[in-house]
Design an enzyme around this catalytic site. Structure first.
Site, PDB file in Angstrom:
ATOM      1  N   GLU A 324      -6.272  -2.947  -2.845  1.00 30.66           N
ATOM      2  CA  GLU A 324      -6.561  -3.768  -1.672  1.00 30.66           C
ATOM      3  C   GLU A 324      -6.658  -5.221  -2.105  1.00 30.66           C
ATOM      4  OE1 GLU A 324      -7.385  -5.666   1.560  1.00 30.66           O
ATOM      5  OE2 GLU A 324      -6.955  -3.512   1.707  1.00 30.66           O
ATOM      6  N   ASP A 367      -0.956   1.614   4.249  1.00 31.24           N
ATOM      7  CA  ASP A 367      -1.306   1.179   5.601  1.00 31.24           C
ATOM      8  C   ASP A 367      -1.287  -0.341   5.627  1.00 31.24           C
ATOM      9  OD1 ASP A 367      -2.258   0.884   8.158  1.00 31.24           O
ATOM     10  OD2 ASP A 367      -4.285   1.597   7.738  1.00 31.24           O
ATOM     11  N   CYS A 394       1.179  -0.297  12.050  1.00 37.24           N
ATOM     12  CA  CYS A 394       0.735  -0.819  13.348  1.00 37.24           C
ATOM     13  C   CYS A 394       1.789  -1.714  13.979  1.00 37.24           C
ATOM     14  CB  CYS A 394      -0.581  -1.578  13.190  1.00 37.24           C
ATOM     15  SG  CYS A 394      -0.482  -2.999  12.078  1.00 37.24           S
TER      16      CYS A 394
END
Length: 439
Positions: A324, A367, A394
């Site tokens: 991340e 993601d 998304c």
């Protein structure tokens, strides 16, 4: 014509008013019309309607533009998909972010499916039957209301709290705000005047614990914050350019998914639909299939939601690394996964981190944000991953680009599901499952 149009002087409108017959949907929540051969992207309408629309730009100044944008002011012939809006304040000259509030929910999902299918075709995706991609409702989401558990409000120069208009910096009143969770609506932020220096307000309705309110401003003085009684037990914090100052709580919220609790920064990323984390965890758990004793990467891992799934699958003898770029989220991931010693966290740019790896990995879940993984990362993963990739997206346009990129390396799409996790908006969440083709 609508009251909004009536209030506008005719000389101000000039030739910005057009009568348009609306055709198919476009990416971004608008619909395609044509005026004298030029494409016009129209908000606030549905396929098949005839509307009076107002151009956003003065056409006399944009004569050479490839397309124009417009907002429907008055419906001359209604389409079959139109219903009474669920949010009046998202209409003409209203807030952005609920551009399909006037369209029946089943039609919203049909239209979103058409948009996604067209994006996949244009990208050249070839290994999956595109016509099978259909947007599914979220569980127990009958009306598409009260789903939004994370809302960013804007604040104008006078301290009035609202939301930005469509393609506008103007702050509009939110009114009923029916898409937000009830605990956020109960804060009644739209009735509050924010202290000087407030640029935005994040309101969060976590699944465990009280609501959270974070006032954001580079030069905001925490001592100037008088907490309204309507906020009740809500945790409150102020985020300045230098630090987060907590007035109540510790600047985090808690989210429960199944039996596991995740600590998330109050302004950090977490899925906004109240059932999204649960739904996506179930889908990833079913499709990832990381081998027992094997290895997995969780890329753009946030606070460790999918890393926990991968760790359960590989077991205590396997290994999972969650990567991340946000340092605070990475720190929280380490805390959230501390009972799973087979996991490790890395704070890094995902593409840089993968590029530096020597050796492969059995399975990957990723993601990424709306700009997607990118073709370089997909090229790297095509070589590094031995078995399976689960891509949570998304943004269908960047997903389509990335799927087409990895197909060129001999990978195929084994499954592709899309979910309506943003009802009354054009946004789509999807999960693609990728496998190597037999050599």
């Amino acid at each position: 014509m609508s009251p909004d149009a009536d209030r506008m002087p005719s000389d101000a409108l000039g030739d910005r008013l057009l009568t348009l017959t609306v055709g198919p949907p476009a990416a971004g929540g608008t619909f395609v019309a044509r005026h004298e051969g030029r494409v016009v992207f129209v908000r606030g309408t549905t396929p098949g309607e005839t509307v009076t629309a107002r151009l956003l730009e003065d056409p006399r100044e944009k004569r050479d533009a490839r397309f124009w944008r417009a907002e429907a002011l008055d419906v001359l012939e209604a389409g079959v998909d139109r219903v009474p809006t669920v949010w009046e304040d998202a209409g003409v000259d209203g807030v952005g972010g609920a551009e399909w509030a006037h369209i029946a929910l089943p039609a919203q999902r049909r239209i979103a499916s058409e948009v996604m299918q067209e994006l996949l075709r244009r990208a050249g995706v070839a290994s999956y039957p595109i016509e099978q991609v259909q947007v599914e409702p979220a569980p127990h989401d009958a009306d598409g209301l009260a789903w939004r558990t994370r809302v960013r409000y804007a604040v104008d120069a006078e301290g009035r709290v609202g939301m930005r208009g469509w393609r506008s910096h103007a702050v509009r009143p939110v009114g009923e705000d029916p898409l937000s969770a009830q605990s956020i609506r109960d804060l009644r932020l739209g009735e509050w005047t924010a202290p000087a220096g407030t640029e935005a307000i994040d309101a969060v309705a976590p699944s465990a614990g009280p609501a959270s309110v974070v006032l954001i401003g580079r030069e905001l003085d925490p001592d100037a914050v008088a907490i309204p009684e309507s906020w009740g037990e809500a945790d409150v914090a102020v985020r300045t350019a230098q630090e987060m100052v907590t007035l109540r709580g510790d600047g985090t919220v808690h989210e429960r998914v199944g039996e596991r609790m995740f600590t998330v920064g109050a302004t950090g990323f977490w899925q906004s639909h109240r059932r999204a984390a649960e739904l996506l965890t179930d889908v990833v758990s079913t499709t990832l299939r990381a081998p027992r004793g094997g290895s997995a990467w969780d890329l753009y891992g946030g606070v460790g939601l999918f890393a926990a799934v991968a760790a359960e699958q590989v077991g205590p003898d396997g290994s999972v690394v969650t990567v991340e770029g946000n340092r605070r989220a990475s720190q929280l991931a380490a805390e959230n996964l501390e009972d799973m010693p087979q996991t490790a966290t890395a704070t890094a740019d995902v593409t840089d981190w993968v590029r530096a790896r020597r050796g492969g990995v059995d399975a990957v879940v990723l993601d990424p944000p709306r700009n997607g993984a990118g073709t370089e990362l997909m090229d790297l993963l095509a070589k590094a991953v031995r078995q399976r990739i689960v891509y949570v997206s998304c943004e269908p346009s960047t997903l389509a680009r990335d799927l087409a990129a990895i197909e060129k390396h001999g990978w195929r799409i084994a499954d592709l599901r899309a979910f309506d996790l943003f009802p009354h908006t054009h946004h789509i969440e999807s999960v693609a499952v990728l496998e190597r083709t037999a050599s």
